[in-house]
Design a protein around this motif. Sequence first.
Motif, PDB file in Angstrom:
ATOM      1  N   VAL A 212      35.273   4.811  22.526  1.00 30.66           N
ATOM      2  CA  VAL A 212      34.251   4.578  21.485  1.00 30.66           C
ATOM      3  C   VAL A 212      33.244   5.729  21.499  1.00 30.66           C
ATOM      4  O   VAL A 212      32.870   6.267  20.453  1.00 30.66           O
ATOM      5  CB  VAL A 212      33.549   3.214  21.700  1.00 30.66           C
ATOM      6  N   LEU A 213      32.846   6.153  22.690  1.00 31.71           N
ATOM      7  CA  LEU A 213      31.886   7.272  22.788  1.00 31.71           C
ATOM      8  C   LEU A 213      32.470   8.534  22.154  1.00 31.71           C
ATOM      9  O   LEU A 213      31.799   9.208  21.368  1.00 31.71           O
ATOM     10  CB  LEU A 213      31.594   7.560  24.255  1.00 31.71           C
ATOM     11  N   ASP A 214      33.731   8.837  22.504  1.00 27.82           N
ATOM     12  CA  ASP A 214      34.362  10.027  21.921  1.00 27.82           C
ATOM     13  C   ASP A 214      34.382   9.928  20.397  1.00 27.82           C
ATOM     14  O   ASP A 214      34.174  10.907  19.692  1.00 27.82           O
ATOM     15  CB  ASP A 214      35.803  10.189  22.438  1.00 27.82           C
ATOM     16  N   THR A 215      34.639   8.707  19.918  1.00 24.05           N
ATOM     17  CA  THR A 215      34.742   8.508  18.470  1.00 24.05           C
ATOM     18  C   THR A 215      33.391   8.712  17.787  1.00 24.05           C
ATOM     19  O   THR A 215      33.301   9.410  16.772  1.00 24.05           O
ATOM     20  CB  THR A 215      35.257   7.074  18.191  1.00 24.05           C
ATOM     21  N   VAL A 216      32.328   8.107  18.327  1.00 21.02           N
ATOM     22  CA  VAL A 216      31.032   8.246  17.640  1.00 21.02           C
ATOM     23  C   VAL A 216      30.490   9.671  17.801  1.00 21.02           C
ATOM     24  O   VAL A 216      29.694  10.135  16.989  1.00 21.02           O
ATOM     25  CB  VAL A 216      29.991   7.182  18.071  1.00 21.02           C
ATOM     26  N   MET A 217      31.002  10.390  18.819  1.00 21.42           N
ATOM     27  CA  MET A 217      30.580  11.794  18.989  1.00 21.42           C
ATOM     28  C   MET A 217      31.237  12.720  17.964  1.00 21.42           C
ATOM     29  O   MET A 217      30.860  13.885  17.877  1.00 21.42           O
ATOM     30  CB  MET A 217      30.879  12.272  20.413  1.00 21.42           C
ATOM     31  N   THR A 218      32.187  12.196  17.178  1.00 19.06           N
ATOM     32  CA  THR A 218      32.690  13.017  16.071  1.00 19.06           C
ATOM     33  C   THR A 218      31.682  12.997  14.916  1.00 19.06           C
ATOM     34  O   THR A 218      31.784  13.784  13.983  1.00 19.06           O
ATOM     35  CB  THR A 218      34.071  12.525  15.549  1.00 19.06           C
ATOM     36  N   VAL A 219      30.711  12.070  14.998  1.00 19.63           N
ATOM     37  CA  VAL A 219      29.698  11.945  13.939  1.00 19.63           C
ATOM     38  C   VAL A 219      28.328  12.444  14.416  1.00 19.63           C
ATOM     39  O   VAL A 219      27.615  13.120  13.692  1.00 19.63           O
ATOM     40  CB  VAL A 219      29.566  10.461  13.504  1.00 19.63           C
ATOM     41  N   TRP A 220      27.971  12.084  15.638  1.00 19.96           N
ATOM     42  CA  TRP A 220      26.642  12.393  16.181  1.00 19.96           C
ATOM     43  C   TRP A 220      26.764  13.334  17.373  1.00 19.96           C
ATOM     44  O   TRP A 220      27.693  13.202  18.176  1.00 19.96           O
ATOM     45  CB  TRP A 220      25.962  11.109  16.694  1.00 19.96           C
ATOM     46  N   HIS A 221      25.795  14.209  17.530  1.00 20.55           N
ATOM     47  CA  HIS A 221      25.681  14.993  18.756  1.00 20.55           C
ATOM     48  C   HIS A 221      25.422  14.021  19.911  1.00 20.55           C
ATOM     49  O   HIS A 221      24.722  13.016  19.734  1.00 20.55           O
ATOM     50  CB  HIS A 221      24.500  15.976  18.624  1.00 20.55           C
ATOM     51  N   SER A 222      25.987  14.330  21.080  1.00 21.40           N
ATOM     52  CA  SER A 222      25.831  13.397  22.214  1.00 21.40           C
ATOM     53  C   SER A 222      24.353  13.128  22.537  1.00 21.40           C
ATOM     54  O   SER A 222      23.995  12.036  22.981  1.00 21.40           O
ATOM     55  CB  SER A 222      26.540  13.945  23.445  1.00 21.40           C
ATOM     56  N   LYS A 223      23.481  14.098  22.253  1.00 27.62           N
ATOM     57  CA  LYS A 223      22.053  13.937  22.559  1.00 27.62           C
ATOM     58  C   LYS A 223      21.360  12.951  21.612  1.00 27.62           C
ATOM     59  O   LYS A 223      20.173  12.690  21.725  1.00 27.62           O
ATOM     60  CB  LYS A 223      21.346  15.300  22.462  1.00 27.62           C
ATOM     61  N   ARG A 224      22.125  12.457  20.616  1.00 26.33           N
ATOM     62  CA  ARG A 224      21.588  11.436  19.701  1.00 26.33           C
ATOM     63  C   ARG A 224      22.272  10.085  19.937  1.00 26.33           C
ATOM     64  O   ARG A 224      22.251   9.213  19.073  1.00 26.33           O
ATOM     65  CB  ARG A 224      21.756  11.880  18.241  1.00 26.33           C
ATOM     66  N   ILE A 225      22.887   9.960  21.114  1.00 24.86           N
ATOM     67  CA  ILE A 225      23.602   8.709  21.435  1.00 24.86           C
ATOM     68  C   ILE A 225      23.102   8.182  22.775  1.00 24.86           C
ATOM     69  O   ILE A 225      22.959   8.937  23.736  1.00 24.86           O
ATOM     70  CB  ILE A 225      25.127   8.969  21.529  1.00 24.86           C
ATOM     71  N   SER A 226      22.820   6.882  22.818  1.00 26.97           N
ATOM     72  CA  SER A 226      22.506   6.263  24.108  1.00 26.97           C
ATOM     73  C   SER A 226      23.464   5.103  24.348  1.00 26.97           C
ATOM     74  O   SER A 226      24.111   4.614  23.423  1.00 26.97           O
ATOM     75  CB  SER A 226      21.057   5.779  24.145  1.00 26.97           C
ATOM     76  N   VAL A 227      23.531   4.719  25.617  1.00 29.88           N
ATOM     77  CA  VAL A 227      24.401   3.609  26.019  1.00 29.88           C
ATOM     78  C   VAL A 227      23.527   2.619  26.776  1.00 29.88           C
ATOM     79  O   VAL A 227      22.736   3.012  27.634  1.00 29.88           O
ATOM     80  CB  VAL A 227      25.541   4.134  26.933  1.00 29.88           C
ATOM     81  N   ARG A 228      23.645   1.325  26.418  1.00 27.46           N
ATOM     82  CA  ARG A 228      22.799   0.316  27.074  1.00 27.46           C
ATOM     83  C   ARG A 228      23.643  -0.606  27.944  1.00 27.46           C
ATOM     84  O   ARG A 228      24.585  -1.244  27.462  1.00 27.46           O
ATOM     85  CB  ARG A 228      22.075  -0.523  26.022  1.00 27.46           C
ATOM     86  N   ILE A 229      23.312  -0.670  29.222  1.00 26.47           N
ATOM     87  CA  ILE A 229      24.079  -1.493  30.169  1.00 26.47           C
ATOM     88  C   ILE A 229      23.155  -2.435  30.943  1.00 26.47           C
ATOM     89  O   ILE A 229      21.971  -2.149  31.120  1.00 26.47           O
ATOM     90  CB  ILE A 229      24.852  -0.611  31.186  1.00 26.47           C
ATOM     91  N   THR A 230      23.732  -3.536  31.400  1.00 27.00           N
ATOM     92  CA  THR A 230      23.034  -4.445  32.317  1.00 27.00           C
ATOM     93  C   THR A 230      23.910  -4.549  33.558  1.00 27.00           C
ATOM     94  O   THR A 230      24.847  -5.342  33.593  1.00 27.00           O
ATOM     95  CB  THR A 230      22.868  -5.848  31.693  1.00 27.00           C
ATOM     96  N   PRO A 231      23.642  -3.715  34.570  1.00 26.95           N
ATOM     97  CA  PRO A 231      24.558  -3.692  35.718  1.00 26.95           C
ATOM     98  C   PRO A 231      24.587  -5.006  36.496  1.00 26.95           C
ATOM     99  O   PRO A 231      25.648  -5.409  36.978  1.00 26.95           O
ATOM    100  CB  PRO A 231      23.999  -2.576  36.605  1.00 26.95           C
ATOM    101  N   ASN A 232      23.435  -5.668  36.619  1.00 26.02           N
ATOM    102  CA  ASN A 232      23.474  -6.953  37.317  1.00 26.02           C
ATOM    103  C   ASN A 232      23.896  -8.026  36.317  1.00 26.02           C
ATOM    104  O   ASN A 232      23.684  -7.897  35.126  1.00 26.02           O
ATOM    105  CB  ASN A 232      22.145  -7.279  37.999  1.00 26.02           C
ATOM    106  N   LEU A 233      24.491  -9.060  36.825  1.00 26.71           N
ATOM    107  CA  LEU A 233      25.058 -10.068  35.940  1.00 26.71           C
ATOM    108  C   LEU A 233      23.974 -10.886  35.272  1.00 26.71           C
ATOM    109  O   LEU A 233      23.268 -11.629  35.928  1.00 26.71           O
ATOM    110  CB  LEU A 233      25.903 -11.037  36.757  1.00 26.71           C
TER     111      LEU A 233
END
Length: 370
Positions: A212-233
Amino acid sequence: MSSSPLFQSISLGSLTLPNRIAMAPMTRGRSKNPGIVPTEMQALYYGQRASAGLIISEGTWISKEAIGFINVPGIFSEAQVEGWRAITEIVHQKEGRIFLQLGHAGLLSHPHHLDGELPLGPSSINPLTKSYTAQGVQDTVTPREMSLEDIQRTLSDYRNAAQNAKDAGFDGIELHVQHPSILSQFLSNALNKRTDQYGGTMENKTRFLLEVLDTVMTVWHSKRISVRITPNLSYSQPGETPDDSENTYRFVAQQLNKYDLAFLHIVDRPEPGISPEAQKDRKLFENFRKIYKGTIMANGGFTLEKANQLLEDGYADIISFGTLYISNPDLVERFRTNANLNDADPATFFVGDDNGYIDYPSLSLNEHYA
Ligand SMILES: Cc1cc2nc3c(=O)[nH]c(=O)nc-3n(C[C@H](O)[C@H](O)[C@H](O)COP(=O)(O)O)c2cc1C
């Protein structure tokens, strides 16, 4: 106060944030129309909060099959793009910046949202929880395991949504990779039992997210993309422990070092079965700082003092605030002047009209309803 760490500017590539106070993504259920188009009231709401260093929008569906909650907007139709454009315009007029959070509910959707079709999941496993539909709260169902074709179509939906976000004038996008997102479902030991290249090993379970990241990077520069995670359950499944989950997300953070992202957005949420003291001892941000080499945005129960402390300790670069932003549209000004904070009313978090949405007062009365 204005010399404190939260008030130092920071650059994310070509985008400079004047402060390190971000508005966290929050579903508010105010797109109450058949096309789930963002409304003028939503433009007013985001405009009121434009002094944030960065706004991250509510989670927004990338496609019809991504829908998993009522009255949440999409970014897959022309009308939705127009609705969002009005929002980015008002935020930019007020010299703010806004990312769109892209969401897909995956197996947490329900046939009521999908014209009777089964929701999609990494595997046919019922998460045995609830789904919020127009016909009320429903038990979740056993989803359909995604075929490779379904995966390809979903990648293409992420790409379209990313392009639509660009057309709507956003400054960037955020991938929602925590409960209830399909991307976190692929990472879950309990929900992903696939035996193909998308299941089994950590590498395989992370594959979909990275595609998915590779795909959205065909549209946006990586510096305009963030990823949101919740490592603890924040959401427990039988067969998955908090340690499993944290290990998975450590691996994800390592993989993300290969991408020059705007930031990694890490949420520290209360974990089921773990006391707040024990959770604090887990030192989530300190640990992830050692693993992830880029910019970190931290979230989860921050106050002005805790936020400045974490920045001073060097464990994050930006702090996002959720519930404080619901009730304090001028949070930046209130922090700057150490003013009192309004309390948020949980009854209107996900439902309601203008009440509990655009009627929280700012310090300057002129701003109220401006
Ligand atoms: C009403 C509400 C809606 C939320 N919707 C989303 C969402 O759409 N996407 C997301 O990633 N997190 C969502 N969250 C989680 C918040 O972004 C944030 O992680 C959480 O409120 C903890 O931060 P806080 O202690 O500053 O409120 C939501 C939280 C609330 C209270």
